[in-house]
Design an enzyme around this catalytic site. Structure first.
Site, mmCIF file in Angstrom:
data_model
loop_
_atom_site.group_PDB
_atom_site.id
_atom_site.type_symbol
_atom_site.label_atom_id
_atom_site.label_comp_id
_atom_site.label_asym_id
_atom_site.label_seq_id
_atom_site.Cartn_x
_atom_site.Cartn_y
_atom_site.Cartn_z
ATOM 1 N N TYR A 183 -0.518 -44.847 -52.338
ATOM 2 C CA TYR A 183 -1.165 -43.709 -52.997
ATOM 3 C C TYR A 183 -2.312 -44.097 -53.934
ATOM 4 O O TYR A 183 -3.325 -43.397 -53.988
ATOM 5 C CB TYR A 183 -0.119 -42.858 -53.722
ATOM 6 C CG TYR A 183 0.591 -41.915 -52.782
ATOM 7 C CD1 TYR A 183 0.069 -40.651 -52.506
ATOM 8 C CD2 TYR A 183 1.762 -42.291 -52.136
ATOM 9 C CE1 TYR A 183 0.699 -39.797 -51.633
ATOM 10 C CE2 TYR A 183 2.404 -41.438 -51.262
ATOM 11 C CZ TYR A 183 1.867 -40.192 -51.001
ATOM 12 O OH TYR A 183 2.491 -39.344 -50.121
ATOM 13 N N GLU A 196 9.244 -37.696 -49.957
ATOM 14 C CA GLU A 196 9.360 -38.772 -48.965
ATOM 15 C C GLU A 196 10.601 -39.624 -49.217
ATOM 16 O O GLU A 196 11.279 -40.049 -48.270
ATOM 17 C CB GLU A 196 8.095 -39.642 -48.998
ATOM 18 C CG GLU A 196 6.883 -38.948 -48.385
ATOM 19 C CD GLU A 196 5.574 -39.526 -48.882
ATOM 20 O OE1 GLU A 196 5.591 -40.617 -49.485
ATOM 21 O OE2 GLU A 196 4.527 -38.878 -48.690
ATOM 22 N N TYR A 253 10.932 -35.478 -33.802
ATOM 23 C CA TYR A 253 10.030 -36.357 -33.065
ATOM 24 C C TYR A 253 10.198 -37.790 -33.547
ATOM 25 O O TYR A 253 10.827 -38.043 -34.589
ATOM 26 C CB TYR A 253 8.572 -35.921 -33.247
ATOM 27 C CG TYR A 253 8.145 -35.829 -34.696
ATOM 28 C CD1 TYR A 253 7.741 -36.952 -35.416
ATOM 29 C CD2 TYR A 253 8.163 -34.600 -35.361
ATOM 30 C CE1 TYR A 253 7.368 -36.857 -36.741
ATOM 31 C CE2 TYR A 253 7.795 -34.502 -36.687
ATOM 32 C CZ TYR A 253 7.392 -35.621 -37.377
ATOM 33 O OH TYR A 253 7.040 -35.534 -38.707
ATOM 34 N N ARG A 272 1.419 -42.912 -32.493
ATOM 35 C CA ARG A 272 1.371 -41.496 -32.113
ATOM 36 C C ARG A 272 2.777 -40.919 -32.197
ATOM 37 O O ARG A 272 3.770 -41.620 -31.980
ATOM 38 C CB ARG A 272 0.840 -41.314 -30.684
ATOM 39 C CG ARG A 272 -0.579 -41.782 -30.470
ATOM 40 C CD ARG A 272 -1.598 -40.895 -31.152
ATOM 41 N NE ARG A 272 -2.951 -41.323 -30.784
ATOM 42 C CZ ARG A 272 -3.645 -42.268 -31.409
ATOM 43 N NH1 ARG A 272 -3.087 -42.919 -32.438
ATOM 44 N NH2 ARG A 272 -4.867 -42.577 -31.015
ATOM 45 N N GLN A 273 2.853 -39.617 -32.457
ATOM 46 C CA GLN A 273 4.139 -38.937 -32.581
ATOM 47 C C GLN A 273 4.415 -38.110 -31.331
ATOM 48 O O GLN A 273 3.529 -37.408 -30.820
ATOM 49 C CB GLN A 273 4.140 -38.058 -33.832
ATOM 50 C CG GLN A 273 4.177 -38.892 -35.096
ATOM 51 C CD GLN A 273 3.603 -38.201 -36.306
ATOM 52 O OE1 GLN A 273 2.810 -37.288 -36.196
ATOM 53 N NE2 GLN A 273 4.005 -38.670 -37.482
ATOM 54 N N GLY A 319 1.968 -26.005 -22.122
ATOM 55 C CA GLY A 319 1.710 -27.387 -21.766
ATOM 56 C C GLY A 319 2.845 -28.303 -22.180
ATOM 57 O O GLY A 319 4.027 -28.009 -21.975
ATOM 58 N N THR A 376 8.365 -29.809 -24.684
ATOM 59 C CA THR A 376 9.321 -30.892 -24.935
ATOM 60 C C THR A 376 10.362 -30.573 -26.011
ATOM 61 O O THR A 376 11.561 -30.769 -25.776
ATOM 62 C CB THR A 376 8.590 -32.210 -25.252
ATOM 63 O OG1 THR A 376 7.624 -31.977 -26.285
ATOM 64 C CG2 THR A 376 7.875 -32.732 -24.021
ATOM 65 N N PHE A 390 1.139 -31.134 -34.849
ATOM 66 C CA PHE A 390 0.885 -32.566 -35.040
ATOM 67 C C PHE A 390 -0.536 -32.725 -35.552
ATOM 68 O O PHE A 390 -1.464 -33.055 -34.825
ATOM 69 C CB PHE A 390 1.116 -33.335 -33.738
ATOM 70 C CG PHE A 390 2.563 -33.424 -33.369
ATOM 71 C CD1 PHE A 390 3.408 -34.305 -34.023
ATOM 72 C CD2 PHE A 390 3.101 -32.602 -32.406
ATOM 73 C CE1 PHE A 390 4.757 -34.375 -33.715
ATOM 74 C CE2 PHE A 390 4.447 -32.667 -32.079
ATOM 75 C CZ PHE A 390 5.275 -33.560 -32.740
ATOM 76 N N PRO A 441 -3.273 -31.172 -39.141
ATOM 77 C CA PRO A 441 -3.373 -30.187 -40.215
ATOM 78 C C PRO A 441 -2.952 -28.807 -39.734
ATOM 79 O O PRO A 441 -3.184 -28.425 -38.594
ATOM 80 C CB PRO A 441 -4.870 -30.216 -40.570
ATOM 81 C CG PRO A 441 -5.382 -31.504 -40.040
ATOM 82 C CD PRO A 441 -4.555 -31.819 -38.830
#
Length: 349
Positions: free
Chosen positions: A33, A75, A126, A141-142, A210, A214, A337, A339
């Site tokens: 941070y 977090e 995820y 990537r998520q 699309g 999932t 995934f 903003p």
């Protein structure tokens, strides 16, 4: 900043939770941070020029650290819940199966390497996959987990992101499609995400487009195993049946429920027309349509909770339609995934 000043706006707690889950899935920790804050304020100074007076600088510095402190605390709670160490977020996972779902979509079954147990997770969460690309770059990537908990492995289902115009092809999705096979090992973070299936027996509306199907598959699998009496309406938009990933699995899981209805929208492309399915035809609890998804054509059970996943414009329009039909905004959850430009804001239809 407006929230800190008491100005009206969307509730900030859901936004904090979403960001905290993203950060936890990437191993972000308190030590990063100060670096972000210093560069953020420097960038603001470059843009604002003389307007960035010492007083303005100090005010934004205070706002940044108030927000950062709230994120660090959230977090820490996420790390504790998912049992992850921010200093070592990655574990090795071995690919045990590779299944081609469509020409553009591949599923990978994964199990931990070594004695570590399979982590628990919730339907809708995820994982983050980190890969070392040719040339030395490391990218993360998520991907939503596309199978319900309790099956002994994780599964991700990855759509290859094609090059479009000046935009290059997806680096990680292309790497996974072209280079990762059974027996290979991937670095993966623990499951995270706050858009998860709510417990209970209330009816559900699962709307996807699309590869957004999932998390819906994971939710539907969880319901089929534990709550088959729960009413579920699924709606999916795609280019054609052949490009609809996990379509057969969606129908198989739906067949296990007492009250399941599927509405699909496919573009009126030659592939769709060749199937000979007319708009509105009903077969095996499925109703097919052509064109763009029409929210007004969806059956809405009383008290339904909605889950959305797909491109942002798609979710924006569907959410607006559901709000117009009377579903409260707090009963509409959506996975983004990136903003979220309309978090907590009921958009005009």
């Amino acid at each position: 900043a407006g929230h800190l000043l008491g100005e009206p706006g969307p509730p900030v707690d859901p936004i904090l939770r979403r960001i905290a889950h993203r950060h936890a899935s990437l191993g972000v920790g308190p030590g990063q941070y100060p670096v972000v804050g210093a560069h953020l304020l420097a960038a603001m100074g470059e843009v604002l020029g003389d307007a960035m007076t010492p007083a303005v600088h100090d005010a934004w510095d205070e706002a940044y650290w108030l927000f950062a402190t709230a994120l660090i605390a959230e977090e820490a709670r996420v790390y504790q819940r998912i049992g992850a160490d921010p200093g070592h977020p990655w574990r090795p996972w071995r690919v045990t199966a590779r299944t081609v779902a469509t020409p553009e979509v591949v599923s990978f079954d994964l199990v931990p390497v070594g004695p570590d147990p399979l982590p628990g997770y919730l339907a809708g969460q995820y994982v983050t996959v980190a890969v070392d690309l040719p040339g030395g770059d490391r990218q993360a990537r998520q991907y939503s987990l596309s199978r319900a908990p309790g099956t002994g492995s994780l599964r991700i289902t990855v759509r290859r992101v094609p090059a479009v115009g000046d935009a290059p092809a997806g680096a990680v999705s292309s790497h996974l499609h072209e280079r990762v096979n059974v027996g290979d090992v991937l670095d993966i973070s623990p499951p995270a995400g706050d858009v998860t299936l709510a417990p209970g027996t209330t009816p559900l509306l699962l709307v996807s487009a699309g590869i957004g199907v999932t998390p819906m598959i994971a939710m539907l699998g969880h319901i089929a195993r534990l709550r088959p009496e729960r009413t579920v309406v699924a709606a999916h938009a795609d280019r054609c049946p052949q490009q609809h990933a996990l379509r057969s699995e969606l129908l198989d899981l739906g067949a296990l429920l007492r009250d399941f209805r599927l509405h699909t929208w496919y573009d009126p492309a030659p592939e769709a027309a060749a199937t000979g399915i007319a708009a509105g035809e009903v077969a095996a609890r499925e109703t097919r349509h052509h064109g763009l998804i029409d929210v007004d054509a969806l059956p809405l059970p009383d008290g339904a909770r909605a889950y959305l996943c797909g491109p942002l414009p798609f979710m924006r329009d569907v959410r607006a339609g559901l709000l117009a039909r009377g579903i409260p905004p707090e009963h509409i959850r959506y996975e983004v995934f990136g903003p979220d430009p309309w978090a907590g804001i009921p958009p005009a239809r």
